[in-house]
Design a protein around this motif. Structure first.
Motif, PDB file in Angstrom:
ATOM      1  N   ILE A 150       0.871  -1.187   0.000  1.00  0.00           N
ATOM      2  CA  ILE A 150       0.000   0.000   0.000  1.00  0.00           C
ATOM      3  C   ILE A 150       0.900   1.226   0.000  1.00  0.00           C
ATOM      4  O   ILE A 150       1.886   1.278   0.746  1.00  0.00           O
ATOM      5  N   ALA A 151       0.585   2.202  -0.850  1.00  0.00           N
ATOM      6  CA  ALA A 151       1.303   3.478  -0.813  1.00  0.00           C
ATOM      7  C   ALA A 151       0.252   4.575  -0.711  1.00  0.00           C
ATOM      8  O   ALA A 151      -0.844   4.452  -1.257  1.00  0.00           O
ATOM      9  N   PHE A 152       0.578   5.631   0.012  1.00  0.00           N
ATOM     10  CA  PHE A 152      -0.356   6.754   0.034  1.00  0.00           C
ATOM     11  C   PHE A 152       0.344   8.041   0.424  1.00  0.00           C
ATOM     12  O   PHE A 152       1.425   8.045   1.005  1.00  0.00           O
ATOM     13  N   SER A 153      -0.310   9.141   0.034  1.00  0.00           N
ATOM     14  CA  SER A 153       0.163  10.479   0.334  1.00  0.00           C
ATOM     15  C   SER A 153      -0.854  11.066   1.318  1.00  0.00           C
ATOM     16  O   SER A 153      -1.957  11.442   0.921  1.00  0.00           O
ATOM     17  N   PRO A 154      -0.542  11.095   2.605  1.00  0.00           N
ATOM     18  CA  PRO A 154      -1.556  11.453   3.603  1.00  0.00           C
ATOM     19  C   PRO A 154      -2.030  12.895   3.493  1.00  0.00           C
ATOM     20  O   PRO A 154      -1.216  13.819   3.513  1.00  0.00           O
ATOM     21  N   VAL A 155      -3.334  13.076   3.416  1.00  0.00           N
ATOM     22  CA  VAL A 155      -3.880  14.429   3.256  1.00  0.00           C
ATOM     23  C   VAL A 155      -3.516  15.319   4.448  1.00  0.00           C
ATOM     24  O   VAL A 155      -3.175  16.481   4.275  1.00  0.00           O
ATOM     25  N   VAL A 156      -3.575  14.749   5.652  1.00  0.00           N
ATOM     26  CA  VAL A 156      -3.112  15.474   6.849  1.00  0.00           C
ATOM     27  C   VAL A 156      -2.111  14.585   7.589  1.00  0.00           C
ATOM     28  O   VAL A 156      -1.993  13.404   7.292  1.00  0.00           O
ATOM     29  N   GLU A 157      -1.432  15.174   8.593  1.00  0.00           N
ATOM     30  CA  GLU A 157      -0.342  14.431   9.243  1.00  0.00           C
ATOM     31  C   GLU A 157      -0.793  13.434  10.305  1.00  0.00           C
ATOM     32  O   GLU A 157      -0.170  12.391  10.487  1.00  0.00           O
ATOM     33  N   THR A 158      -1.869  13.772  11.027  1.00  0.00           N
ATOM     34  CA  THR A 158      -2.216  12.946  12.195  1.00  0.00           C
ATOM     35  C   THR A 158      -3.429  12.047  11.935  1.00  0.00           C
ATOM     36  O   THR A 158      -4.186  12.277  10.991  1.00  0.00           O
ATOM     37  N   GLY A 159      -3.579  11.035  12.822  1.00  0.00           N
ATOM     38  CA  GLY A 159      -4.790  10.209  12.776  1.00  0.00           C
ATOM     39  C   GLY A 159      -4.663   8.938  11.964  1.00  0.00           C
ATOM     40  O   GLY A 159      -5.677   8.384  11.517  1.00  0.00           O
ATOM     41  N   TRP A 160      -3.436   8.441  11.784  1.00  0.00           N
ATOM     42  CA  TRP A 160      -3.235   7.290  10.905  1.00  0.00           C
ATOM     43  C   TRP A 160      -2.918   5.989  11.636  1.00  0.00           C
ATOM     44  O   TRP A 160      -2.922   4.915  11.032  1.00  0.00           O
ATOM     45  N   ASP A 161      -2.590   6.071  12.927  1.00  0.00           N
ATOM     46  CA  ASP A 161      -2.040   4.899  13.612  1.00  0.00           C
ATOM     47  C   ASP A 161      -2.928   3.656  13.502  1.00  0.00           C
ATOM     48  O   ASP A 161      -2.427   2.561  13.229  1.00  0.00           O
ATOM     49  N   SER A 162      -4.253   3.809  13.733  1.00  0.00           N
ATOM     50  CA  SER A 162      -5.111   2.613  13.738  1.00  0.00           C
ATOM     51  C   SER A 162      -5.103   1.897  12.394  1.00  0.00           C
ATOM     52  O   SER A 162      -4.927   0.680  12.335  1.00  0.00           O
ATOM     53  N   VAL A 163      -5.294   2.659  11.324  1.00  0.00           N
ATOM     54  CA  VAL A 163      -5.394   1.987  10.020  1.00  0.00           C
ATOM     55  C   VAL A 163      -4.033   1.411   9.609  1.00  0.00           C
ATOM     56  O   VAL A 163      -3.956   0.335   8.996  1.00  0.00           O
ATOM     57  N   LEU A 164      -2.953   2.091  10.000  1.00  0.00           N
ATOM     58  CA  LEU A 164      -1.620   1.558   9.671  1.00  0.00           C
ATOM     59  C   LEU A 164      -1.345   0.276  10.457  1.00  0.00           C
ATOM     60  O   LEU A 164      -0.701  -0.646   9.946  1.00  0.00           O
TER      61      LEU A 164
ATOM     62  N   VAL B 247       3.465  10.997   7.925  1.00  0.00           N
ATOM     63  CA  VAL B 247       2.486  11.015   9.014  1.00  0.00           C
ATOM     64  C   VAL B 247       3.197  11.429  10.293  1.00  0.00           C
ATOM     65  O   VAL B 247       4.409  11.269  10.412  1.00  0.00           O
ATOM     66  N   ASP B 248       2.416  11.945  11.236  1.00  0.00           N
ATOM     67  CA  ASP B 248       2.969  12.292  12.542  1.00  0.00           C
ATOM     68  C   ASP B 248       2.585  11.150  13.485  1.00  0.00           C
ATOM     69  O   ASP B 248       1.479  11.112  14.002  1.00  0.00           O
ATOM     70  N   SER B 249       3.509  10.192  13.647  1.00  0.00           N
ATOM     71  CA  SER B 249       3.226   9.042  14.503  1.00  0.00           C
ATOM     72  C   SER B 249       4.487   8.724  15.286  1.00  0.00           C
ATOM     73  O   SER B 249       5.598   8.905  14.786  1.00  0.00           O
ATOM     74  N   GLU B 250       4.291   8.250  16.522  1.00  0.00           N
ATOM     75  CA  GLU B 250       5.479   7.908  17.322  1.00  0.00           C
ATOM     76  C   GLU B 250       6.051   6.570  16.901  1.00  0.00           C
ATOM     77  O   GLU B 250       7.183   6.244  17.235  1.00  0.00           O
TER      78      GLU B 250
END
Ligand code: AHR
Length: 327
Positions: free
Chosen positions: A99-113, A130-133
């Motif tokens: 899967i490749a993607f260009s995230p529209v915003v930085e936060t809120g991706w952890d669950s789906v990733l 993405v902004d993820s730890e």
């Protein structure tokens, strides 16, 4: 005054239907390694079609997938994070190889990733991060250094605007998007301590020409002292030019403009003297993305970060570069 220098959530069904490039019958395993015949299926979620840059980026990805023999499931998120999340979930269900993607915003991706990771499907971030730890949630991030782009814009401003009072209107990209946050930060760092340069208005024009025009119109009405613009992309700069001309001022002279991207329309405006300086952001990421995808699917090591090489353009350099500009 200035020194003259020079899917609707690509509804899940649609993500694999009308806009898919190639057939959706991948027949691949989805846990790395590609199909039994060595074929690779990539699910790609694009931000949208907001700018000339984005159009060139999409074209590059679609052409490069075809050249590399990678089956591309292409989904357009129309600027909405929830559409990207739906598309990624759909790719997971389909068990694509990568899967490749260009995230529209930085936060809120952890669950789906995390869902992709648990399904054993590698993820590549492209263009935006993405902004993820937890950086184990993706294999690699391919794209520009947006802070550096903002810094280059700010350094040019200091050199060319720093000796006289300069009141800057900043046209920000999409709120919460990495290039908007980082280009703002880089510019602010570069101009810090230069008393003559003040950002007197800063607002999002959503990376679109219409947004740039609308925001610029409002800013000119409320801040008549504005004599400079820093636009986070060319499309917003082009919209701002329309607003400046409609207000009876001369873009590039009465109001000088710095922009980012260097797409053909922006470069033409630079060559015509309506923009004063452009920092390049290269959209032609498709070839590198397909190379990384092949390696990741084969289980080879890839660098965690791949930074795109970019330059800057003055008006003279734009005149020279325009005849060979690819996008
Ligand atoms: O993420 C890259 C940015 O997104 C480009 O600079 C802008 O034009 C686009 O919309």
């Amino acid at each position: 005054m200035f020194k003259k220098t020079v899917v609707t959530a690509m509804a899940v069904a649609v993500a694999f239907g009308a806009t898919a490039c190639g057939s959706s019958d991948s027949g691949s395993g989805g846990s790395g390694g590609g199909g039994e015949d060595g074929s690779i299926t990539m699910g790609f979620s694009q931000v949208g079609a907001e700018s000339g840059w984005r159009t060139a980026n999409t074209q590059s990805i679609q052409d490069s997938a075809e050249e590399a023999g990678i089956e591309l499931q292409f989904s357009d998120a129309q600027g909405e994070q929830e559409n990207q999340i739906s598309a990624i979930r759909s790719f997971i269900q389909q068990r694509v190889d990568v899967i490749a993607f260009s995230p529209v915003v930085e936060t809120g991706w952890d669950s789906v990733l995390l869902e992709a990771q648990r399904a054993g499907i590698p993820v590549i971030l492209t263009d935006r991060s993405v902004d993820s730890e937890d950086d184990s949630l993706y294999e690699t991030f391919l794209g520009s250094d947006f802070v550096e782009e903002g810094k280059k814009a700010g350094e040019w401003a200091v050199e060319n605007w720093g000796s006289q009072p300069t009141y800057v209107a900043e046209l920000q990209g999409t709120t919460g998007a990495a290039p908007a946050l980082d280009r703002q930060e880089g510019f602010a760092d570069a101009i810090e301590g230069t008393d003559n340069i003040q950002v007197v208005a800063s607002q999002s024009g959503d990376f679109t020409r219409a947004g740039g025009r609308e925001v610029m119109e409002a800013m000119l009405n409320s801040n008549p002292q504005i004599n400079a613009v820093y636009a986070h992309n060319d499309d917003m700069a082009l919209g701002a030019i329309e607003a400046i001309e409609a207000a009876g001022k001369v873009p590039g002279k009465d109001i000088q403009i710095i922009s980012v991207d260097a797409v053909r329309d922006g470069m033409q405006a630079l060559a015509d003297g309506k923009i004063n300086f452009i920092v390049e952001c290269n959209p032609l990421l498709g070839g590198q993305l397909m190379d990384l995808a092949e390696k990741v699917v084969a289980g080879e090591d890839v660098p965690k970060r791949v930074v795109t090489e970019e330059t800057t353009f003055t008006q003279e350099q734009a005149i020279e570069a325009l005849p060979n500009r690819q996008y």
